[in-house]
Design an enzyme around this catalytic site. Sequence first.
Site, short mmCIF file in Angstrom:
data_model
loop_
_atom_site.label_atom_id
_atom_site.label_comp_id
_atom_site.label_asym_id
_atom_site.label_seq_id
_atom_site.Cartn_x
_atom_site.Cartn_y
_atom_site.Cartn_z
N GLU A 52 28.75 48.30 56.77
CA GLU A 52 29.41 49.70 56.80
C GLU A 52 29.44 50.59 55.59
O GLU A 52 29.02 51.63 55.49
CB GLU A 52 30.88 49.86 57.40
CG GLU A 52 30.97 49.39 58.86
CD GLU A 52 30.21 50.23 59.81
OE1 GLU A 52 30.15 51.51 59.53
OE2 GLU A 52 29.93 49.81 60.57
N LYS A 67 44.91 43.24 30.63
CA LYS A 67 44.71 41.76 31.40
C LYS A 67 44.43 40.73 30.37
O LYS A 67 44.97 39.66 30.42
CB LYS A 67 43.41 41.72 32.64
CG LYS A 67 43.64 40.74 33.26
CD LYS A 67 42.75 40.75 34.78
CE LYS A 67 42.86 39.66 35.60
NZ LYS A 67 42.07 40.13 36.70
N ARG A 69 45.96 40.63 27.32
CA ARG A 69 46.77 40.41 26.93
C ARG A 69 47.73 39.37 27.87
O ARG A 69 48.44 38.47 27.39
CB ARG A 69 47.83 41.68 26.54
CG ARG A 69 47.06 42.50 25.32
CD ARG A 69 48.31 43.07 24.58
NE ARG A 69 47.65 43.52 23.31
CZ ARG A 69 47.21 44.96 23.23
NH1 ARG A 69 47.43 45.94 24.12
NH2 ARG A 69 46.93 45.39 22.13
N ASP A 86 36.87 39.63 36.50
CA ASP A 86 36.87 40.89 37.48
C ASP A 86 36.44 42.14 36.62
O ASP A 86 36.93 43.20 36.86
CB ASP A 86 38.02 41.06 38.41
CG ASP A 86 39.19 41.46 37.65
OD1 ASP A 86 39.24 41.19 36.21
OD2 ASP A 86 40.30 41.73 38.23
N LYS A 126 47.07 36.53 52.37
CA LYS A 126 48.28 36.37 51.72
C LYS A 126 49.90 36.43 52.34
O LYS A 126 49.46 37.06 53.44
CB LYS A 126 48.17 37.46 50.59
CG LYS A 126 47.00 37.08 49.73
CD LYS A 126 47.26 38.04 48.26
CE LYS A 126 46.43 37.13 47.28
NZ LYS A 126 46.57 37.98 46.09
N GLU A 153 33.02 40.00 40.64
CA GLU A 153 33.92 39.74 41.52
C GLU A 153 33.58 40.56 43.04
O GLU A 153 33.29 41.69 42.90
CB GLU A 153 35.31 40.47 41.49
CG GLU A 153 36.39 39.99 42.29
CD GLU A 153 37.73 40.59 42.16
OE1 GLU A 153 38.60 39.79 41.38
OE2 GLU A 153 38.16 41.68 42.40
N GLU A 168 48.07 49.74 51.87
CA GLU A 168 49.15 48.49 50.91
C GLU A 168 49.12 48.83 49.57
O GLU A 168 50.14 48.83 48.77
CB GLU A 168 48.76 47.18 51.23
CG GLU A 168 49.85 46.20 51.05
CD GLU A 168 49.85 45.51 49.54
OE1 GLU A 168 50.46 44.76 49.12
OE2 GLU A 168 48.59 45.81 48.81
P1 GTP Z 1 43.87 39.34 39.51
O1 GTP Z 1 43.70 38.44 38.40
O2 GTP Z 1 45.24 39.69 39.36
O3 GTP Z 1 42.96 40.59 39.87
O4 GTP Z 1 44.45 38.50 40.88
P2 GTP Z 1 43.81 37.02 41.07
O5 GTP Z 1 42.76 36.46 39.94
O6 GTP Z 1 44.78 36.11 41.45
O7 GTP Z 1 42.71 37.40 42.21
P3 GTP Z 1 42.79 37.69 43.86
O8 GTP Z 1 41.49 37.25 44.54
O9 GTP Z 1 44.23 37.17 44.45
O10 GTP Z 1 42.89 39.45 43.95
C1 GTP Z 1 42.06 39.93 43.47
C2 GTP Z 1 41.93 41.43 43.82
O11 GTP Z 1 41.96 41.27 45.37
C3 GTP Z 1 42.93 42.60 43.33
O12 GTP Z 1 42.65 43.08 42.02
C4 GTP Z 1 42.99 43.38 44.40
O13 GTP Z 1 41.88 44.11 44.31
C5 GTP Z 1 42.87 42.41 45.77
N1 GTP Z 1 44.02 41.99 46.36
C6 GTP Z 1 44.50 40.77 46.24
N2 GTP Z 1 45.54 40.69 46.81
C7 GTP Z 1 45.83 42.04 47.31
C8 GTP Z 1 46.93 42.66 47.91
O14 GTP Z 1 48.08 41.84 48.39
N3 GTP Z 1 46.84 44.04 48.63
C9 GTP Z 1 45.80 44.54 48.10
N4 GTP Z 1 45.72 45.88 48.53
N5 GTP Z 1 44.89 44.25 47.30
C10 GTP Z 1 44.81 42.89 47.13
MG MG Z 2 41.70 41.91 39.55
#
Ligand code: GTP
Ligand code: MG
Length: 217
Positions: A52, A67, A69, A86, A126, A153, A168
């Site tokens: 889409e 990040k 840090r 990412d 989650k 990512e 959310e």
């Molecule tokens: P980060 O390193 O903090 O980005 O997380 P991670 O390495 O554990 O990766 P993960 O795959 O859990 O999440 C990466 C990305 O998914 C985040 O930056 C968000 O864009 C999205 N995301 C993950 N969890 C959530 C959530 O609970 N709510 C929302 N809205 N987005 C989420």
């Molecule tokens: Mg992220």
Amino acid sequence: MKNGDAEVDLGRLRHDFTRFMMSYKFGIDELITKINILKQEFTHIHRYSPIEHVSSRLKTPESIIDKARRKKCALTLDAIRESIFDVAGVRITCSFISDTYRIADMLSSQTDIRVVEVKDYIANPKPNGYKSLHLIVEIPVFMSDRVQPVLVELQIRTIAMDFWASLEHKIFYKYRGEIPPTLLAELTEAAESANKLDEKMESLHDEVVELNGDTEN
Ligand code: GTP
Ligand code: MG
């Protein structure tokens, strides 16, 4: 160090950082081209588009440094390339749940894409109800003097999952991560409704496909 030396160093750093960010932008461009090709070809064969919407973003320098840090990663471009996955992000919004996996499989099986990590939050949501299929992929970017492998990512989700995640995200920021328990429970309930809608839409779609006798679908 003399003033002139500091200027040369700063100039060099700016140059290297710009090239660093450009490599990620090119990684996004390459992935989006691949996604558009799949979308057009799939639409031609199956007479509907599984995709889409496609969006992308590059992390800002401030957020890369924050990040690095947090992860106690050295503030060098090499260290950041190795530990932050990412810097480049692409998000694909699909019509149906089965399409998210189909698109992921089609991209993963391309010979120049290496899948570094898969997190399937569709099969394993989650605790708050978040659903999405996350892939870290490595894609080669052909620069003027070298081939730079770039990590991107990739988030693949349905329209309903995306609708829920955007709301959310807004609420999470409004409450700075401390969402009141009642609101949290309502959000989780909304995630369940979104999932029911996804399942209903998928089964309706399957019925229509059967009626039309599209055996390729
Ligand atoms: P980060 O390193 O903090 O980005 O997380 P991670 O390495 O554990 O990766 P993960 O795959 O859990 O999440 C990466 C990305 O998914 C985040 O930056 C968000 O864009 C999205 N995301 C993950 N969890 C959530 C959530 O609970 N709510 C929302 N809205 N987005 C989420
Ligand atoms: Mg992220």
